[in-house]
Design a protein around this motif. Structure first.
Motif, PDB file in Angstrom:
ATOM      1  N   THR A  30       0.842  -1.194   0.000  1.00 14.70           N
ATOM      2  CA  THR A  30       0.000   0.000   0.000  1.00 14.70           C
ATOM      3  C   THR A  30       0.878   1.244   0.000  1.00 14.70           C
ATOM      4  OG1 THR A  30      -1.652  -1.193   1.291  1.00 14.70           O
ATOM      5  CG2 THR A  30      -1.859   1.203   1.210  1.00 14.70           C
ATOM      6  N   PRO A  31       0.864   2.023  -1.102  1.00 18.40           N
ATOM      7  CA  PRO A  31       1.725   3.206  -1.186  1.00 18.40           C
ATOM      8  C   PRO A  31       1.116   4.432  -0.490  1.00 18.40           C
ATOM      9  CG  PRO A  31       0.593   2.890  -3.251  1.00 18.40           C
ATOM     10  CD  PRO A  31       0.193   1.747  -2.368  1.00 18.40           C
ATOM     11  N   THR A  32       1.995   5.247   0.075  1.00 20.23           N
ATOM     12  CA  THR A  32       1.628   6.524   0.680  1.00 20.23           C
ATOM     13  C   THR A  32       2.633   7.566   0.192  1.00 20.23           C
ATOM     14  OG1 THR A  32       0.833   5.416   2.660  1.00 20.23           O
ATOM     15  CG2 THR A  32       1.274   7.762   2.845  1.00 20.23           C
ATOM     16  N   THR A  33       2.139   8.687  -0.328  1.00 23.59           N
ATOM     17  CA  THR A  33       3.020   9.757  -0.789  1.00 23.59           C
ATOM     18  C   THR A  33       3.406  10.628   0.398  1.00 23.59           C
ATOM     19  OG1 THR A  33       2.011   9.762  -2.972  1.00 23.59           O
ATOM     20  CG2 THR A  33       3.253  11.721  -2.354  1.00 23.59           C
ATOM     21  N   LEU A  34       4.707  10.745   0.653  1.00 22.75           N
ATOM     22  CA  LEU A  34       5.202  11.565   1.754  1.00 22.75           C
ATOM     23  C   LEU A  34       5.550  12.968   1.286  1.00 22.75           C
ATOM     24  CD1 LEU A  34       7.522   8.911   3.425  1.00 22.75           C
ATOM     25  CD2 LEU A  34       5.196   9.531   4.087  1.00 22.75           C
ATOM     26  N   ALA A  35       5.993  13.111   0.036  1.00 22.87           N
ATOM     27  CA  ALA A  35       6.333  14.411  -0.534  1.00 22.87           C
ATOM     28  C   ALA A  35       5.915  14.418  -1.997  1.00 22.87           C
ATOM     29  CB  ALA A  35       7.820  14.699  -0.400  1.00 22.87           C
ATOM     30  N   SER A  36       5.076  15.371  -2.359  1.00 21.87           N
ATOM     31  CA  SER A  36       4.572  15.482  -3.724  1.00 21.87           C
ATOM     32  C   SER A  36       5.446  16.427  -4.543  1.00 21.87           C
ATOM     33  CB  SER A  36       3.139  16.012  -3.699  1.00 21.87           C
ATOM     34  OG  SER A  36       2.715  16.339  -4.996  1.00 21.87           O
ATOM     35  N   PRO A  37       5.704  16.099  -5.807  1.00 23.10           N
ATOM     36  CA  PRO A  37       6.486  17.011  -6.647  1.00 23.10           C
ATOM     37  C   PRO A  37       5.727  18.292  -6.971  1.00 23.10           C
ATOM     38  CG  PRO A  37       5.726  15.149  -7.932  1.00 23.10           C
ATOM     39  CD  PRO A  37       5.363  14.879  -6.506  1.00 23.10           C
ATOM     40  N   TYR A  38       4.419  18.321  -6.704  1.00 19.41           N
ATOM     41  CA  TYR A  38       3.609  19.506  -6.990  1.00 19.41           C
ATOM     42  C   TYR A  38       3.610  20.515  -5.849  1.00 19.41           C
ATOM     43  CZ  TYR A  38       2.096  16.245 -10.527  1.00 19.41           C
ATOM     44  OH  TYR A  38       2.085  15.342 -11.544  1.00 19.41           O
ATOM     45  N   ALA A  39       4.148  20.138  -4.696  1.00 20.14           N
ATOM     46  CA  ALA A  39       4.217  21.047  -3.552  1.00 20.14           C
ATOM     47  C   ALA A  39       5.489  21.895  -3.657  1.00 20.14           C
ATOM     48  CB  ALA A  39       4.215  20.266  -2.247  1.00 20.14           C
TER      49      ALA A  39
END
Length: 94
Positions: A30-39
């Motif tokens: 189950t993946p979780t995004t910790l840092a988005s490239p859009y932020a």
């Protein structure tokens, strides 16, 4: 950069793209995004340090990311995975 470890029988995998800055934690598939490239915070960081916090099977997982200046994109970064304050894994790379 990709780091794999086990926490109480759960397979975890932390990955970060040096190009986009996206950081992802996968726990038992189950993946979780910790840092988005859009932020904007992901793209501009003058401190050179990132800290990601997640909970895995009731344990606190802290991922510390340290970049070296000048030219951090051209130098290997250091990553540390801490499980309840104890060192779980340590890697260096892109």
């Amino acid at each position: 950069m990709r780091i794999q470890a086990n926490v109480d029988g759960s397979a975890i995998e932390f990955s970060r793209s040096w190009f986009t800055g996206r950081a992802t934690l996968v726990v038992d598939g189950t993946p979780t995004t910790l840092a988005s490239p859009y932020a904007l915070k992901t793209q501009i960081n003058f401190s050179g340090k990132n800290r990601y916090v997640a909970t895995v099977r009731g344990h606190e997982l802290v991922i510390e990311h340290h970049m070296h200046f000048p030219f951090p994109a051209f130098r290997p970064a250091e990553f540390r995975l801490l499980l309840d304050g104890a060192l779980l894994a340590e890697e260096s790379g892109f």
